[in-house]
Each structure stands twice: as structure tokens, then as C-alpha cells.
Design a protein around this motif. Structure first.
Motif, PDB file in Angstrom:
ATOM      1  N   TRP A 284       0.814  -1.224   0.000  1.00 13.98           N
ATOM      2  CA  TRP A 284       0.000   0.000   0.000  1.00 13.98           C
ATOM      3  C   TRP A 284       0.843   1.268   0.000  1.00 13.98           C
ATOM      4  O   TRP A 284       1.946   1.313   0.544  1.00 13.98           O
ATOM      5  N   THR A 285       0.254   2.295  -0.622  1.00 15.44           N
ATOM      6  CA  THR A 285       0.790   3.649  -0.592  1.00 15.44           C
ATOM      7  C   THR A 285      -0.282   4.571  -0.012  1.00 15.44           C
ATOM      8  O   THR A 285      -1.372   4.116   0.358  1.00 15.44           O
ATOM      9  N   MET A 321       2.635   4.854   9.513  1.00 10.76           N
ATOM     10  CA  MET A 321       3.916   4.806   8.809  1.00 10.76           C
ATOM     11  C   MET A 321       3.669   4.425   7.352  1.00 10.76           C
ATOM     12  O   MET A 321       3.304   3.289   7.040  1.00 10.76           O
ATOM     13  N   LEU A 322       3.869   5.386   6.470  1.00 11.42           N
ATOM     14  CA  LEU A 322       3.713   5.193   5.022  1.00 11.42           C
ATOM     15  C   LEU A 322       4.892   5.852   4.312  1.00 11.42           C
ATOM     16  O   LEU A 322       5.473   6.804   4.830  1.00 11.42           O
ATOM     17  N   GLY A 323       5.211   5.340   3.143  1.00 11.28           N
ATOM     18  CA  GLY A 323       6.283   5.958   2.359  1.00 11.28           C
ATOM     19  C   GLY A 323       7.247   4.981   1.728  1.00 11.28           C
ATOM     20  O   GLY A 323       7.895   5.305   0.723  1.00 11.28           O
ATOM     21  N   THR A 324       7.361   3.766   2.269  1.00  6.10           N
ATOM     22  CA  THR A 324       8.308   2.806   1.697  1.00  6.10           C
ATOM     23  C   THR A 324       7.943   2.460   0.262  1.00  6.10           C
ATOM     24  O   THR A 324       8.804   2.486  -0.633  1.00  6.10           O
ATOM     25  N   ASN A 325       6.690   2.145   0.009  1.00  7.85           N
ATOM     26  CA  ASN A 325       6.260   1.843  -1.359  1.00  7.85           C
ATOM     27  C   ASN A 325       6.115   3.120  -2.185  1.00  7.85           C
ATOM     28  O   ASN A 325       6.383   3.126  -3.391  1.00  7.85           O
ATOM     29  N   GLY A 329       8.236   5.317  -6.557  1.00  8.07           N
ATOM     30  CA  GLY A 329       7.836   5.944  -7.812  1.00  8.07           C
ATOM     31  C   GLY A 329       6.792   7.035  -7.708  1.00  8.07           C
ATOM     32  O   GLY A 329       6.551   7.755  -8.669  1.00  8.07           O
ATOM     33  N   LEU A 330       6.168   7.195  -6.549  1.00  7.78           N
ATOM     34  CA  LEU A 330       5.135   8.229  -6.403  1.00  7.78           C
ATOM     35  C   LEU A 330       5.793   9.612  -6.386  1.00  7.78           C
ATOM     36  O   LEU A 330       6.827   9.796  -5.725  1.00  7.78           O
ATOM     37  N   GLU A 334       2.871  14.672  -4.473  1.00  8.98           N
ATOM     38  CA  GLU A 334       1.626  13.929  -4.226  1.00  8.98           C
ATOM     39  C   GLU A 334       1.675  13.257  -2.853  1.00  8.98           C
ATOM     40  O   GLU A 334       0.682  13.260  -2.116  1.00  8.98           O
ATOM     41  N   PHE A 335       2.825  12.679  -2.517  1.00  5.64           N
ATOM     42  CA  PHE A 335       2.977  12.055  -1.201  1.00  5.64           C
ATOM     43  C   PHE A 335       2.785  13.084  -0.103  1.00  5.64           C
ATOM     44  O   PHE A 335       2.082  12.833   0.889  1.00  5.64           O
ATOM     45  N   ASP A 336       3.382  14.245  -0.270  1.00  5.48           N
ATOM     46  CA  ASP A 336       3.258  15.326   0.713  1.00  5.48           C
ATOM     47  C   ASP A 336       1.786  15.703   0.909  1.00  5.48           C
ATOM     48  O   ASP A 336       1.281  15.758   2.037  1.00  5.48           O
ATOM     49  N   ALA A 337       1.094  15.959  -0.202  1.00  2.89           N
ATOM     50  CA  ALA A 337      -0.315  16.376  -0.116  1.00  2.89           C
ATOM     51  C   ALA A 337      -1.183  15.287   0.514  1.00  2.89           C
ATOM     52  O   ALA A 337      -2.061  15.572   1.342  1.00  2.89           O
ATOM     53  N   SER A 338      -0.954  14.026   0.134  1.00  2.00           N
ATOM     54  CA  SER A 338      -1.777  12.925   0.663  1.00  2.00           C
ATOM     55  C   SER A 338      -1.507  12.679   2.139  1.00  2.00           C
ATOM     56  O   SER A 338      -2.441  12.400   2.915  1.00  2.00           O
ATOM     57  N   MET A 339      -0.248  12.791   2.552  1.00  2.00           N
ATOM     58  CA  MET A 339       0.059  12.628   3.978  1.00  2.00           C
ATOM     59  C   MET A 339      -0.603  13.722   4.807  1.00  2.00           C
ATOM     60  O   MET A 339      -1.105  13.464   5.911  1.00  2.00           O
TER      61      MET A 339
END
Length: 503
Positions: A284-285, A321-325, A329-330, A334-339
Motif C-alpha cells: 500500500w501507498t 507509517m507510510l512511504g516505503t512503497n 515511484g510516487l 503527491e505524497f506530501d499532499a496525501s500525507m
């Protein structure tokens, strides 16, 4: 004088008068001069111009033919003729490209991880190398298909055979985000401070207390926590051993009261440590956590896994805790906004978000290097929202092999399976999975001491001993739903149609 002489004189005088009259007569009959110049004729040669015919200098030059300085630039004002600058030709043929397997290689403004990200590049993006750092670890490139110039890490691009990188001029110096010093966990028998910036456990503040109090008003349970993440959180190696009673605190006995506090309340037939979360799954991401209907639990309907987990569990705390997957490639933005969406949703529901940096990666894949910048996003969010942070990454760096399993992604285990992940011996704490359990229990202890200290389970917030039904008037009983694990008033039945929201 003789008569003859007098006659001659008189005759001459008469001739003079006549001639004079003849000359003067045409001048008296000349018409007024025209206001415009007549056609050029010889008669103009004899006319003396009157003042009304004085022409302006633009037509009739002034007596001096020397131009004024404003009409003729001085020699100093005359620019020296120079040839136009020769434009440096931009190469239109690539001499390098992004390696296969990349989906989002950062193009930075300056060399180093401190440089601002200008764009992300996909695999095989055509590049022209135009500069480098002294050691050649970063190269300045032109991205031909985007017409952009920036810096990328040299190890993540393939340079054409025959191209000599040492012949490229040095055009920048590497500036990286400074790595935090690796503080050590609290010594045996010693409880950690509530919040120390730069420590492995930080961010337990008065703001967190306000989130918790707001959650109590919404019906959250102060001694229950949720889990949100990927396979590292979904794994039985994360807290399950503790939940099943398979733990040994050794010299860290100060953790026992907090452990008892959180293990006491049943959640879905288990407890906060041992239950399987609706918001954690392998691969999961952030996208999966926020995808409506994305949970594997049938009870979640169209909710996002995050909403499903929170609505079913009603926790006071969420371990995230998210970010390994995602780092595979994300795009970073986008990761910043989703977190931030995940954190804000958690706070809005009166739940304390506890963020964690992600462990290192050692797969040999180009994306391994993105872990640092993803962790920086996590740290920034924790600081900006003033919420708790577990710096798992920094702690892992001090372990043998960075605390990683043979796959270079998942935390190492003390044995063949999860046995020992709840045993905090000096040897077991050298493995990644055991260390995460230890740090998480330290964070829960800090929250119990400084935020949740006055929580008293009541009939509206927790259930009695599992299996015990209490008559509440009429045919209503207080019970634990064996299917969902919720505490609720029901009509005494066991089917799903009798479920009710927890009070």
C-alpha cells in the motif's frame, strides 16, 4: 550761359524725370507677395524677401550651416560597432538518459538533496550532460523533452559509451540536507522525556492533549490505538507478539503500566496490539489508504480504509507509517499532499496522529535514494502540525545491516518468524522489527504519561469484561460485537442487523 546751353540742360532734366517715372511705375503695380513660395523663376532673383518670408530652419538653413550637437551626436556618444554575440548552441542530441526502472527521478535546482525539486523524470528521459560536481556524484543536465536544466544524481543515469564525464566543467558543489544525529533509546528503567526535538521520540505537546480531549467528546476511546501503513505495519512482526502476551521488557519495566493500559480494551476480538488493521496492507501507498472502498474489510462499504479503521475502532491514537512503497515511484508532491490529508482527517476525527519515518532501503534499485527526501516530508509535517514523531529511520541506521531483512526493504526479525519481536533483550533490539516495537511502546508510554493520564474508562467509552452482558432496561444489553469488535448497545442479538454505533 547761352540759350542753347540752357535748352540742353532742361532737356536732360526732362529725360531723367521721364526715365525715373518709367522705372517707378511697375513697382507701384506689383501684386502682394503670396503666402507660399511661387514656382522657382528667374524673377525671384531680383526680389528682396520681406521678414514675413523668413522660412523656418527646416526649409531655409540658418546662416550657419553647422548642425547643432543634438542633431549630430558627439564622437563619445557614437557606439562602437560590435559584432552580435554568438549564441551557444544547445545540443539536440542526448548523451545520457535516466536509468530503466525510474518513475520519478528528481531534477533539482542545485546539486544535493537540499536543492529544490524542479521536476521529476521518468525512465529513459533523454539528457545532455553539461556540468558536474567535483567528485562527479551529481551532473547538470538539459532535459531535452522538457527543455529544462537541472541536477540529477549521476548514479541514476546511464551515460553513453565514449562520453568522457571528466571533460565536463565543474559547475556546482553538493549541498545535502544534514542528517540528524542518532540518539539512543531510553536506558533500562528510565522513562523518556515527553518531547525532545531531535530525539527518537518527540512531539508529545499540549497541542496533542487538545486533540485527545476533542476526541473524547466525539466518543473516542482513550486506551485504544489504530494502525495505518503498508506491509511493515500489516506484518505479524509489528506488535502482535506483545498483544498475545509474548513479551519480555527486561530492564524496561517502566513500560509495563502503559502496556497494560492499552492491552486491556478488546478490539475486534483482539486488542490494539494484536488486531489486524483495516488501514494497513502489503504494497500500500497513500493512494490506497485514501481510496474509497479500498479496504479489504467487508464492513467498510464505500469508506476509505482510513475512515473505516477509525469509525470501527474509535481510537485516541493512530500509529501511521507510510512511504516505503511510495518512494518507489510516487511523485514527492503527491505524497506530501496525501500525507497532509491523512493527518488532517485524523485530527478532525479527534485522533492523535503519530507519524514515523520509514526505514532505509537497500535493494540496489535507483529509488532507494528517495527515502531521505520522503522522510524529510514526514518530519516537516510532524513539526508543522505539532504532532508526535517516531524517528525510526535514524534508529535503524545504528543497527547491523541497517536493521533490514535480506530483501533490503522489510525490518529484520530476531528469529525465523515473529518470535522474539516482543523480547527487548540487547540482542533482539539489534533487529529492525523488535526495535520498532520498542520505539512504538516508548511513544505509547509517553502519551500515557503526558496526554492520556486522566483517562477513566466509562460505560460510554469501553466495554466490561468480554463475554459479560449487563441489562440496561428493556431488552437492551451492553456487549462486545464479536464481528466488528465494537462496544455498543444492542437488542441482545448476535447478527449484524443488531449492531449499533458505540456510545
Amino acid at each position: 550761359m547761352t540759350r542753347r546751353s540752357v535748352g540742353i540742360i532742361v532737356t536732360l532734366i526732362v529725360l531723367v524725370v521721364v526715365v525715373g517715372l518709367l522705372v517707378m511705375a511697375p513697382m507701384r503695380t506689383v501684386a502682394p507677395l503670396p503666402t507660399a513660395l511661387p514656382p522657382v523663376t528667374a524673377t525671384l532673383f531680383y526680389v528682396t524677401p520681406t521678414p514675413s518670408f523668413t522660412l523656418t530652419p527646416t526649409i531655409t538653413p540658418t546662416p550657419s550651416d553647422t548642425p547643432t550637437p543634438t542633431d549630430t551626436p558627439l564622437p563619445s556618444a557614437t557606439p562602437t560597432p560590435t559584432a552580435p554575440p554568438t549564441a551557444t548552441p544547445v545540443p539536440d542530441t542526448a548523451n545520457a538518459h535516466v536509468q530503466e526502472g525510474w518513475q520519478a527521478l528528481n531534477l533539482r535546482e542545485q546539486p544535493g538533496t537540499a536543492g529544490a525539486v524542479l521536476d521529476t523524470l521518468e525512465a529513459f528521459a533523454p539528457l545532455v550532460v553539461i556540468g558536474r560536481t567535483e567528485d562527479g556524484s551529481w551532473v547538470q543536465v538539459i532535459v531535452l523533452d522538457k527543455a529544462k536544466v537541472g541536477w540529477v544524481m549521476a548514479e541514476y543515469i546511464d551515460i553513453d559509451a565514449g562520453f568522457d564525464l571528466t571533460g565536463v566543467p565543474v559547475a556546482g558543489e553538493v549541498v545535502d540536507i544534514p542528517a540528524a544525529a542518532a540518539p539512543q533509546p531510553a536506558a533500562p528503567g528510565q522513562a523518556p522525556a515527553a518531547s525532545q526535538p531531535g530525539a527518537l521520540i518527540s512531539g508529545v505537546s499540549s497541542n496533542v492533549r487538545q486533540i485527545y480531549l476533542h476526541g473524547l467528546q466525539m466518543g473516542n476511546r482513550g486506551n485504544v490505538f489504530a494502525k495505518v501503513g503498508d506491509s511493515i505495519t500489516h506484518s505479524d512482526g509489528f506488535l502482535h507478539a506483545i498483544g498475545h502476551g509474548d513479551y519480555n521488557l527486561h530492564g524496561y519495566t517502566y513500560l509495563q503500566p502503559a502496556l497494560n493500559f492499552f492491552i486491556a480494551t478488546p478490539v475486534q476480538g483482539a486488542n490494539s496490539f494484536s488486531r489486524t488493521s483495516f488501514a494497513a496492507f502489503g504494497g500500500w501507498t497513500v493512494r490506497n489508504v485514501l481510496q474509497p472502498g479500498g479496504s479489504h474489510a467487508g464492513e467498510c462499504d464505500g469508506q476509505t480504509p482510513l475512515e473505516c479503521e477509525y469509525n470501527f475502532v474509535k481510537p485516541a491514537v493512530s500509529i501511521i507509517m507510510l512511504g516505503t512503497n511510495d518512494s518507489g515511484g510516487l511523485p514527492l508532491d503527491e505524497f506530501d499532499a496525501s500525507m497532509r490529508t491523512i493527518v488532517q482527517k485524523t485530527i478532525d476525527m479527534g485522533i492523535i496522529p503519530v507519524l514515523s519515518t520509514i526505514p532505509p532501503k537497500n535493494t540496489g534499485h535507483p529509488n532507494d535514494g528517495r527515502v531521505t527526501e520522503f522522510n524529510q516530508v514526514i518530519i516537516n509535517i510532524a513539526r508543522q502540525y505539532d504532532i508526535p514523531l517516531i524517528d525510526y529511520h535514524t534508529a535503524m541506521l545504528a543497527l547491523p545491516g541497517y536493521g533490514l531483512d535480506a530483501d533490503g526493504v522489510h525490518p529484520s526479525l530476531p528469529g525465523e518468524w515473529v518470535n522474539g519481536t516482543g523480547d527487548f533483550s540487547e540482542t533482539n533490539l539489534q533487529t529492525g522489527a523488535t526495535l520498532r516495537n520498542f520505539l512504538t511502546l516508548q511513544m505509547l508510554d509517553a502519551l500515557w504519561r503526558y496526554v492520556l493520564y486522566d483517562y477513566t474508562p466509562g460505560t460510554s467509552q469501553s466495554a466490561p469484561t468480554p463475554g459479560l452482558s449487563i441489562a440496561c432496561g428493556g431488552d437492551l444489553v451492553w456487549r462486545v460485537d464479536g464481528i466488528t469488535g465494537l462496544n455498543a448497545w444492542t437488542a441482545g442479538g448476535s447478527g449484524g442487523e443488531y449492531r449499533a454505533e458505540p456510545h
